[in-house]
Design a protein around this motif. Sequence first.
Motif, short mmCIF file in Angstrom:
data_model
loop_
_atom_site.label_atom_id
_atom_site.label_comp_id
_atom_site.label_asym_id
_atom_site.label_seq_id
_atom_site.Cartn_x
_atom_site.Cartn_y
_atom_site.Cartn_z
N PRO A 148 0.48 -1.10 0.14
CA PRO A 148 0.45 0.28 -0.17
C PRO A 148 0.75 1.31 0.26
CG PRO A 148 -0.68 -1.05 1.68
CD PRO A 148 0.41 -1.95 1.45
N HIS A 149 1.85 1.04 1.02
CA HIS A 149 2.71 2.61 0.63
C HIS A 149 3.54 2.73 -0.37
CE1 HIS A 149 1.16 4.41 4.88
NE2 HIS A 149 -0.09 3.20 4.11
N LEU A 150 3.93 1.63 -1.17
CA LEU A 150 4.96 1.97 -2.72
C LEU A 150 3.95 2.46 -3.53
CD1 LEU A 150 6.31 -0.60 0.22
CD2 LEU A 150 7.65 -1.08 -2.25
N ARG A 151 5.15 3.52 -3.92
CA ARG A 151 4.80 3.86 -5.31
C ARG A 151 5.53 3.87 -6.49
NH1 ARG A 151 1.52 3.98 -2.80
NH2 ARG A 151 -0.21 5.53 -1.32
N GLY A 152 7.10 3.37 -6.21
CA GLY A 152 7.48 3.46 -7.37
C GLY A 152 8.70 2.38 -7.21
N VAL A 153 9.62 2.33 -7.89
CA VAL A 153 10.98 1.63 -7.63
C VAL A 153 12.13 2.25 -7.59
CG1 VAL A 153 10.07 -0.74 -8.41
CG2 VAL A 153 11.28 0.88 -10.92
N ILE A 154 13.28 2.45 -7.04
CA ILE A 154 14.61 2.94 -7.15
C ILE A 154 15.05 1.79 -7.55
CG2 ILE A 154 15.59 1.69 -5.12
CD1 ILE A 154 17.41 5.08 -5.04
N MET A 155 16.50 3.12 -9.44
CA MET A 155 17.03 1.67 -10.11
C MET A 155 18.16 2.92 -10.87
SD MET A 155 15.22 0.18 -13.56
CE MET A 155 14.03 -0.24 -13.03
N GLY A 156 18.89 1.93 -10.77
CA GLY A 156 20.25 2.40 -11.32
C GLY A 156 20.52 2.22 -12.65
N THR A 157 21.94 2.77 -13.31
CA THR A 157 21.38 2.98 -14.58
C THR A 157 22.15 0.92 -15.47
OG1 THR A 157 24.09 3.84 -14.39
CG2 THR A 157 21.80 5.16 -14.53
N ILE A 158 22.48 0.34 -14.63
CA ILE A 158 23.05 -0.87 -15.53
C ILE A 158 21.97 -1.89 -15.77
CG2 ILE A 158 25.36 -0.55 -14.63
CD1 ILE A 158 24.67 -3.11 -12.32
N GLY A 159 21.56 -1.82 -15.62
CA GLY A 159 19.99 -2.33 -15.75
C GLY A 159 20.41 -3.48 -15.66
N ALA A 160 20.26 -4.15 -16.61
CA ALA A 160 20.76 -5.72 -16.74
C ALA A 160 21.91 -6.16 -17.01
CB ALA A 160 19.78 -6.71 -17.76
N GLY A 161 22.60 -4.79 -17.26
CA GLY A 161 24.69 -5.14 -17.17
C GLY A 161 24.65 -3.87 -18.47
N ARG A 162 23.72 -3.62 -19.38
CA ARG A 162 24.20 -3.41 -20.38
C ARG A 162 24.00 -2.12 -20.43
NH1 ARG A 162 23.41 -8.74 -21.41
NH2 ARG A 162 21.18 -8.72 -20.78
N GLY A 163 23.45 -1.58 -19.34
CA GLY A 163 22.63 0.32 -19.59
C GLY A 163 21.21 -0.08 -19.58
#
Length: 355
Positions: A148-163
């Motif tokens: 209920p209180h989650l509004r999204g996801v934090i993400m870095g820039t590597i993705g699955a390792g290839r950007g």
Amino acid sequence: MSNSKVVDVHTHVYLPRYMDLLRSRAEVPRVILDDLGQDRLVILPGEDKESSTKRGRPIGDEYWSMKRKLEFMDLHGIDVSVISLANPWLDFLPTTQETFEFATALNQDLSTVCTSSDAGGRLFAFGVLPTLSPSASVAEVHRIAQLPHLRGVIMGTIGAGRGLDDPELIPLFQAIADAGLTIFLHPHHGVGNEHFGGYGHSLSLALGFPFETTVAVSRLILSGIFDRIPNLRILLAHSGGTLPFLAGRLDSCVAHDPAVAEKLQHPPTYYLKRLYYDAVIYHDTGLKATVDLVGADRIMFGTDNPFFPPLKGEKHVTRWMSVDKNIEAVKGVPGEEKVWNGIMGENAVRILNLK
Ligand code: 5CU
């Protein structure tokens, strides 16, 4: 600044479960004890090779305690925080069932913290994904959407390792957009670190971090993802790195490279104007450039707590200069109270549905 809500959308925590992992590791990222028995967080690339004074940063319970987070909010007049795990998230872990279950457990921890009576409804969160495995991440997005209180996801820039322009990530982006969640995009590795000389972390954080965001988002735009998934909602850390300043150059260079331009329905700036930006830039000149590019109603206040604490004085009772700089930057944006209130909190309430 009136009685409208103040919301911090850029505020991190190293959850106790994650701290246990960092303490157990022999390699970066890790937490070490220095000669004085003080915990030091060593997370940035190459940071473990620095001399002892520069090796990581000293940390205390403001990095993992929610009681401290709430005290910090009270001290700075922050009504609501959207907390997120700090870098480097799960980007260094193998793609195993154990990692996937760790992500689920961390998201459950975030949910528990936000719904606890101590939080008093003042906490929301961005969850975390095992992005090295896009398929496991899609499954985790479905779970996060139920919290209920989650509004999204934090993400870095590597993705699955290839950007982030990796076609393998398209189903993940689609799942996030379909779930109505927001990606909070945040740097970790830095770009250009090899050029920064011997100045500790200062230039990787000041320059390498925003350059990393700049490159990652430019690639994402040029991949055509926003033509494919127009409702993909992304909040950029640090006011979009250098993108507001470089937008014109990006447009011009793409326009002069027809092989790249013809893959897009619009110039890059069109897509930049549809993204969201935090106000963690410490100076009104940078913030004004972001306002000028995208409008004040897409910008949201943040602190980067628990990073950049006061170097002098008792950090739990002294106002943080880093926070005050960001508040001053907002006040430096031309306009009226409505504009400032929007950036300080009302935009976040509306965009992230924090009612
Ligand atoms: O001081 C730092 O290293 C950092 C970091 O790693 N991540 C962040 O969000 N802010 C500051």
